[in-house]
Motif scaffolding. Structure first.
Motif, PDB file in Angstrom:
ATOM      1  N   ALA A  16     -95.204  13.229   9.382  1.00  0.00           N
ATOM      2  CA  ALA A  16     -96.217  13.043  10.427  1.00  0.00           C
ATOM      3  C   ALA A  16     -97.073  11.813  10.154  1.00  0.00           C
ATOM      4  O   ALA A  16     -97.448  11.075  11.079  1.00  0.00           O
ATOM      5  N   GLU A  17     -97.372  11.594   8.856  1.00  0.00           N
ATOM      6  CA  GLU A  17     -98.219  10.448   8.495  1.00  0.00           C
ATOM      7  C   GLU A  17     -97.475   9.119   8.596  1.00  0.00           C
ATOM      8  O   GLU A  17     -98.097   8.061   8.607  1.00  0.00           O
ATOM      9  N   SER A  25     -99.560  16.069  16.774  1.00  0.00           N
ATOM     10  CA  SER A  25    -100.640  16.314  15.824  1.00  0.00           C
ATOM     11  C   SER A  25    -101.334  17.639  16.161  1.00  0.00           C
ATOM     12  O   SER A  25    -102.264  17.690  16.960  1.00  0.00           O
ATOM     13  N   ARG A  39     -93.769  21.888   3.518  1.00  0.00           N
ATOM     14  CA  ARG A  39     -95.065  21.549   4.115  1.00  0.00           C
ATOM     15  C   ARG A  39     -95.449  20.113   3.781  1.00  0.00           C
ATOM     16  O   ARG A  39     -95.908  19.355   4.643  1.00  0.00           O
ATOM     17  N   ALA A  40     -95.220  19.712   2.518  1.00  0.00           N
ATOM     18  CA  ALA A  40     -95.527  18.337   2.086  1.00  0.00           C
ATOM     19  C   ALA A  40     -94.641  17.329   2.820  1.00  0.00           C
ATOM     20  O   ALA A  40     -95.102  16.249   3.225  1.00  0.00           O
ATOM     21  N   THR A  51     -98.149   9.916  15.735  1.00  0.00           N
ATOM     22  CA  THR A  51     -97.729  11.173  16.346  1.00  0.00           C
ATOM     23  C   THR A  51     -98.285  11.324  17.757  1.00  0.00           C
ATOM     24  O   THR A  51     -99.269  10.684  18.126  1.00  0.00           O
ATOM     25  N   LYS A 105     -95.856  16.947   6.397  1.00  0.00           N
ATOM     26  CA  LYS A 105     -97.091  16.155   6.398  1.00  0.00           C
ATOM     27  C   LYS A 105     -96.767  14.673   6.218  1.00  0.00           C
ATOM     28  O   LYS A 105     -97.311  13.810   6.921  1.00  0.00           O
ATOM     29  N   SER A 106     -95.862  14.372   5.289  1.00  0.00           N
ATOM     30  CA  SER A 106     -95.465  12.992   5.019  1.00  0.00           C
ATOM     31  C   SER A 106     -94.802  12.355   6.242  1.00  0.00           C
ATOM     32  O   SER A 106     -95.082  11.206   6.595  1.00  0.00           O
ATOM     33  N   THR A 138     -97.744  22.552  11.493  1.00  0.00           N
ATOM     34  CA  THR A 138     -97.154  22.381  10.162  1.00  0.00           C
ATOM     35  C   THR A 138     -98.000  23.015   9.062  1.00  0.00           C
ATOM     36  O   THR A 138     -97.491  23.328   7.993  1.00  0.00           O
ATOM     37  N   SER A 139     -99.286  23.238   9.333  1.00  0.00           N
ATOM     38  CA  SER A 139    -100.158  23.816   8.302  1.00  0.00           C
ATOM     39  C   SER A 139     -99.832  25.281   8.032  1.00  0.00           C
ATOM     40  O   SER A 139    -100.273  25.848   7.031  1.00  0.00           O
ATOM     41  N   GLU A 155    -101.898  22.046  14.484  1.00  0.00           N
ATOM     42  CA  GLU A 155    -101.968  22.883  13.278  1.00  0.00           C
ATOM     43  C   GLU A 155    -100.598  23.418  12.850  1.00  0.00           C
ATOM     44  O   GLU A 155    -100.478  24.052  11.807  1.00  0.00           O
TER      45      GLU A 155
END
Length: 245
Positions: free
Chosen positions: A206-207, A186, A199-200, A211, A203-204, A190-191, A188
């Motif tokens: 990771a969620e 967790s 990127r989406a 992590t 994020k998906s 991927t941002s 920055e």
């Protein structure tokens, strides 16, 4: 370096956030005197204030060889030597190879691969003198390449190869080389991805799992560099329990 880092001097690159910041704090807590470098030097002020021990903030751009040499020189002048280099600075600009913005490839190669090589080159005479350690922060992407991570994986495979060559050159002279390969953490990282779809997706992914936290990686680094001198922890592959690949 057995057991404690009391009196040891560490330089951490990419220390303004994430793994670098957490590692700097963990090593400071263990008694090390820590120099922290980053391009976002303003962020280092808060880090220095949060540090339990003496910490030196440095304006550092690892893609600039002179900046790297200056940071190593400032560290050794301030603290009187250098025992541990933590090569953590990195960017992840994932995306498909077709229609890629190749300037992003250049940025990743210069930061992730050449930057860590420059830092080793500048620090190595000091590390040999003190029988110190190099910690190379790679990635699971440096072990298994996947679609949309071609250039990023190439840089991390390069970090792994360079670390092994370095290990063979210096281990008998007492310098230990540690390769740390985190999975999803967790941070920055991927941002910074500019491709909206990738990127989406990151994020998906990771969620979808618990992590790792930057502190988990910092704890692994601390474990490796506090082993007795005759013990070299050469490689730590560390993934979230929920990460299958």
């Amino acid at each position: 370096m057995s057991g404690t880092l009391e009196g040891k001097v560490v330089l951490v690159t990419g220390a303004s956030s994430g793994i670098g910041r957490a590692t700097a704090l963990a090593l400071s807590k263990a008694g090390a005197r820590v120099a922290v470098g980053a391009r976002r030097a303003d962020r280092l002020k808060d880090l220095v204030q949060d540090a339990p021990g003496e910490m030196l903030a440095l304006d550092l751009d690892v893609t600039d060889q002179q900046s790297v040499r200056d940071a190593v020189a400032a560290t050794t002048e301030h603290f009187g030597g250098l025992d541990i280099l933590v090569n953590n600075a990195g960017v992840m600009l994932s995306g498909p190879i077709l229609d890629a913005d190749t300037t992003e490839w250049t940025r990743m190669v210069e930061t992730n691969l050449l930057g860590s090589m420059y830092a080793v080159h500048a620090a190595l005479p000091h590390l040999l003198e003190r029988k110190g350690a190099v910690v190379q922060v790679s990635s699971t992407s440096g072990r298994t390449a996947t679609a949309a991570s071609g250039a990023y994986s190439a840089t991390k495979f390069g970090v792994t190869a360079f670390a092994e060559s370095l290990r063979q050159e210096v281990t008998e002279q007492g310098v230990r080389v540690v390769l740390v390969e985190p999975g999803f953490v967790s941070t920055e990282l991927t941002s910074h991805i500019t491709h909206p779809g990738i990127r989406a997706m990151a994020k998906s992914m990771a969620e979808s799992m618990r992590t790792l936290q930057p502190e988990d990686i910092a704890a692994a680094v601390l474990y490796a560099v506090t082993q007795p001198d005759h013990v070299a922890v050469n490689e730590i592959l560390i993934r979230p329990t929920d990460q299958a690949r």
